[in-house]
Structures are given as C-alpha cells and as structure tokens.
Design a protein around this motif. Structure first.
Motif, mmCIF file in Angstrom:
data_model
loop_
_atom_site.group_PDB
_atom_site.id
_atom_site.type_symbol
_atom_site.label_atom_id
_atom_site.label_comp_id
_atom_site.label_asym_id
_atom_site.label_seq_id
_atom_site.Cartn_x
_atom_site.Cartn_y
_atom_site.Cartn_z
ATOM 1 N N UNK A 1 0.605 -1.273 -0.115
ATOM 2 C CA UNK A 1 -0.228 0.131 -0.460
ATOM 3 C C UNK A 1 1.088 1.522 0.206
ATOM 4 N N UNK A 2 2.043 1.181 0.907
ATOM 5 C CA UNK A 2 2.823 2.344 0.427
ATOM 6 C C UNK A 2 3.101 3.133 -1.080
ATOM 7 N N UNK A 3 4.088 1.513 -1.345
ATOM 8 C CA UNK A 3 4.311 2.477 -3.009
ATOM 9 C C UNK A 3 2.993 2.222 -4.127
ATOM 10 N N UNK A 4 2.122 2.184 -3.542
ATOM 11 C CA UNK A 4 0.867 2.681 -4.062
ATOM 12 C C UNK A 4 0.519 4.018 -4.126
ATOM 13 N N UNK A 5 1.081 4.538 -2.882
ATOM 14 C CA UNK A 5 0.379 5.276 -2.556
ATOM 15 C C UNK A 5 1.549 6.469 -3.061
ATOM 16 N N UNK A 6 2.410 6.657 -3.181
ATOM 17 C CA UNK A 6 3.730 6.634 -4.061
ATOM 18 C C UNK A 6 3.214 7.070 -5.141
ATOM 19 N N UNK A 7 3.161 6.125 -5.799
ATOM 20 C CA UNK A 7 2.488 6.055 -7.289
ATOM 21 C C UNK A 7 1.570 7.391 -7.212
ATOM 22 N N UNK A 8 0.491 7.144 -6.221
ATOM 23 C CA UNK A 8 -0.830 7.692 -7.298
ATOM 24 C C UNK A 8 -0.123 9.653 -6.895
ATOM 25 N N UNK A 9 0.749 9.708 -5.539
ATOM 26 C CA UNK A 9 1.145 11.024 -5.340
ATOM 27 C C UNK A 9 1.906 11.586 -6.528
ATOM 28 N N UNK A 10 2.744 10.815 -6.908
ATOM 29 C CA UNK A 10 3.457 11.458 -8.253
ATOM 30 C C UNK A 10 2.724 11.926 -9.166
ATOM 31 N N UNK A 11 1.314 10.669 -9.942
ATOM 32 C CA UNK A 11 0.335 11.094 -10.715
ATOM 33 C C UNK A 11 -0.151 12.469 -10.186
ATOM 34 N N UNK A 12 -0.874 12.695 -8.806
ATOM 35 C CA UNK A 12 -1.480 13.657 -8.522
ATOM 36 C C UNK A 12 -0.855 15.376 -8.806
ATOM 37 N N UNK A 13 0.396 14.986 -9.246
ATOM 38 C CA UNK A 13 0.775 16.154 -8.775
ATOM 39 C C UNK A 13 0.726 16.738 -10.575
ATOM 40 N N UNK A 14 0.116 15.779 -11.379
ATOM 41 C CA UNK A 14 0.214 16.034 -12.727
ATOM 42 C C UNK A 14 -1.541 16.553 -12.848
ATOM 43 N N UNK A 15 -2.572 16.609 -11.720
ATOM 44 C CA UNK A 15 -3.223 16.309 -11.709
ATOM 45 C C UNK A 15 -4.116 17.584 -11.351
#
Length: 408
Positions: free
Chosen positions: A260-274
């Motif tokens: 789950x931590x890595x999944x949220x890391x990926x989501x955080x990177x994606x969120x920077x573009x939204x």
C-alpha cells in the motif's frame, strides 16, 4: 447574586424583545411573554406547532418571501451550527380576530444554535425585533426621506434574494450533475472473492457541499484484496472529476505495487499532474487472508478501525504521512502491518463519519469505536446501516461520507 441560583426559566420569560425556542423540526418549544404579546398568539397556538403553520406567507401577496427566507436561515443554522443574522424582512401576519385579514409587518430576525454534547443543534434561539413602526414612520421631510430610503433598501433586498435564489438553483443543478458523475465512477457493490463486504456513500446535505469522497475494492494476486478510501479537497463537479481520476489511478497502482505504501507513492506522483488533486487524503490497505495480516499506509487520512471479535477496537495509525502533494519533494511513505483473526472486521471511512464542527477528532473516533463495539454481532451490510444511523446527524452531514466494511 453570589451563591444564589439563577432562575433561567423566569429570566427567559422576562427577556426584552421577542424570543422563541425552536426544535430542529422547526416547531415551537417555548416563547417568552413579549413574543406572545407582539405576535398576538396564545401559548396554546404556538407550543408544539410548526412555525410555518402558525405564520405562513400572505397568500394574497404573490411576491411574499418572508417564510421562504426565514426557513432558509433556520436550515443554515441546522446545517452549519452557526449563528445567522437575517436582512430586514417583510412578513405579513394574519389577524386572529379577523381571519383572512393580513397586516403588513416588518421584522429583523436573528437565529442562533444551541448545541448538545455531541455537537448537534438541539434548539434554535429565534430572536425577532419588530420594526414595522420605524419603516412606516412619517412626519416632516426627515421622516419622508427615511421612508423612501427604507423602501429602496427593501427593493434592493428583494432583488438580492432573487439573485440568491437563482444561484441556489444553479448550484443545485451542479450538485445533481456531480452526484451523477460520482455515482457513475464509484464501483458498484460486488463480492470480493468469497469474503463479505459492504460499501456506502452518503452525499453531504446542501447544494454546495458535494465533495470528492471515494472508495475502492480490488482483487489482488492470491487470497488478497486491496481496500482504499480517499477524500479530494474541494466541492462540486471539479472535485468529483478529480476523485474519478485518483480512484482509477490508485486502483491500477495497487495491482502492481509491492504494498500500500508504494501504491500511494505512485498516486502521489500522478496527483502532481492533476489540477485540484493537491492535499487529497487517502488510505490504502492490503488484506492477506493466507497470512492473516493487514498491511496499510495513510496519506493524511483518518485511521482505519479494526474491530476484534471481543468488541475491542484498534485504530491503524502507525503508518500516517501528509496528504498527497503536501511535501515539495516526494519521500517514500511508511507502511505498517497488523495481524487479525477470523471474524474480525475492517472499517474504512472518510471524515464525514467522525468529524464535527468545534469537536476534537478523538471524540468522533471514540464515538465510532463505541458504536462498532455495540454492533459487533451484525453482518457487514447491517453494520454499515447501523453506523450511518448512529453517527451521522439527523438532518444529514455537511460533508460527504464514504464507508467500507470487510468481514475478515
């Protein structure tokens, strides 16, 4: 008065000016003597009766808005728990001696909440000052100019009320579109393997408060599932669109991430573009039935609750980090794991379930734990309904609520 007990009932009756106490259903609970005198009503005609049955708008005036404006003010007090001072209102009153005869009256109302121990509005103090004589005052040039000014102010107030009504309708249309979009993007309730789960989503009360709450359940390799909830900052259609993007991204990341931590890391990177995704909160859990463990990580979100079969409740708060995009540079998020036994129950939720105005979050979490313990024998579907009934305000919450319950 030192050492003497104050008679608050007598003090209430002696208050200068018209004061009434209204229930959350807008019925009269009590009125003071001045209210009886100036309203021309008896106590029996008021106590226990719905306010707008006693004082409806003048049916002979198609433009009458007094009742509608007063109702809107009282609803705002119930929803926000905040004091509401109204603009000058024309609110005609029917004669009790000559039914069908209406007297032109002008009022300056203020409505204030009385909060119970749980932070909910239990009474509304409705204080009214009658200004009819002031508005109708004449006598010389000064009185005439005052009369003209009051008339102009009244006209401007009517125009402002019409603008507010149009805005209210526009926001209501946006709310409908946002809700439809939100419901379309949230996953439909479905089985998660052979395990029992229940999901609920309750929109906020009020046309301005549709938010970006979401939930998600995804099957993972082996006898595992990923369960997540999140909350986008903001309201309306924009928040609903951002919610859909982030939910889909986290669902995809969960399938390939190590945890789950890595999944949220990926989501955080994606969120920077939204646009609009900054400061979103989310919590991701991975349930492993073979190992009887729950791995979890939180991005600024309220902690999941693990209800044990003995009725004790454990909040999963050992892997909490700031919301998405809160740090200038990405840092790996923490992850923790906890063991469970067969029959335990995992509960994920958004803040609408536990947070209340002017109340510490720990109070809401304690209320959730108590309700879970009392209803621990219920199956997930029944437990979800019991929690919503016990924890959400009677008139509806001012924030969205998403809820996921999984029987382990």
């Amino acid at each position: 008065m030192e050492g003497a007990e104050i008679d608050y009932a007598a003090m209430f009756q002696a208050l200068p000016g018209m004061v009434a106490l209204l229930t959350p259903e807008l019925a009269y609970a009590d009125v003071n003597e001045e209210f009886l005198r100036l309203s021309g009503r008896t106590r029996e005609e008021l106590i226990g009766h719905y306010l707008f049955d006693v004082f409806p708008d003048n049916p002979n005036d198609p433009a009458a808005t007094g009742a509608r404006n007063l109702r809107a003010s009282l609803v705002r007090v119930l929803e926000t728990g905040e004091r509401d001072a109204m603009a000058l209102q024309r609110y005609d009153v029917e004669s009790t001696e000559r039914p069908g005869t209406w007297t032109e009256r002008y009022w300056s109302p203020v409505n204030a909440p009385v909060l119970g121990p749980d932070g909910r509005v239990v009474l509304i103090v409705h204080r009214v000052e009658e200004v009819t004589e002031l508005i109708k005052a004449r006598g010389g040039p000064e009185g005439t100019r005052a009369r003209v000014l009051e008339a102009e102010l009244y006209t401007r107030a009517r125009e402002l009320q019409e603008v507010n009504e149009r805005l209210r309708k526009a926001h209501a249309r946006e709310r409908e579109v946002a809700l439809a979009l939100q419901e379309a993007m949230l996953p439909a309730p479905r089985p998660v393997g052979h395990h029992r789960a229940a999901v609920r989503y309750r929109p906020a009360v009020g046309s301005l408060n549709v938010c970006g709450d979401w939930y998600d359940l995804v099957d993972l390799p082996g006898d595992r599932i990923g369960v997540a909830v999140g909350d986008v900052v903001g309201h309306g259609l924009g928040a609903a669109c951002v919610m859909g993007l982030l939910r889909s991204a986290l669902s995809a990341a969960s399938l390939v991430a190590d945890g789950p931590a890595q999944a949220l890391d990926v989501l955080g990177l994606y969120a920077r573009s939204v646009d609009g995704a900054a400061n979103t909160t989310a919590v991701e859990t991975h349930i492993d039935w073979d190992a009887h463990t729950i791995a979890y990580s939180s991005a600024g979100h309220p902690p999941p609750a693990l209800l044990h079969t003995d009725g004790s409740v454990e909040f999963l708060d050992q892997a909490t980090d700031p919301p998405l995009g809160a740090r200038p540079e990405p840092v790996p998020r923490p992850q923790a794991a906890v063991a469970f036994t067969e029959g335990d129950t995992l509960v994920l939720y958004t803040d609408g379930l536990v947070e209340r105005r002017r109340e510490d979050i720990d109070t809401g979490l304690a209320r959730l734990a108590d309700s879970l313990s009392r209803h621990r024998e219920l199956a997930p579907e029944a437990l979800a309904d019991a929690l919503l009934h016990a924890l959400l305000p009677l008139g509806g919450a001012t924030d969205d609520t998403a809820l996921v319950i999984v029987r382990l």
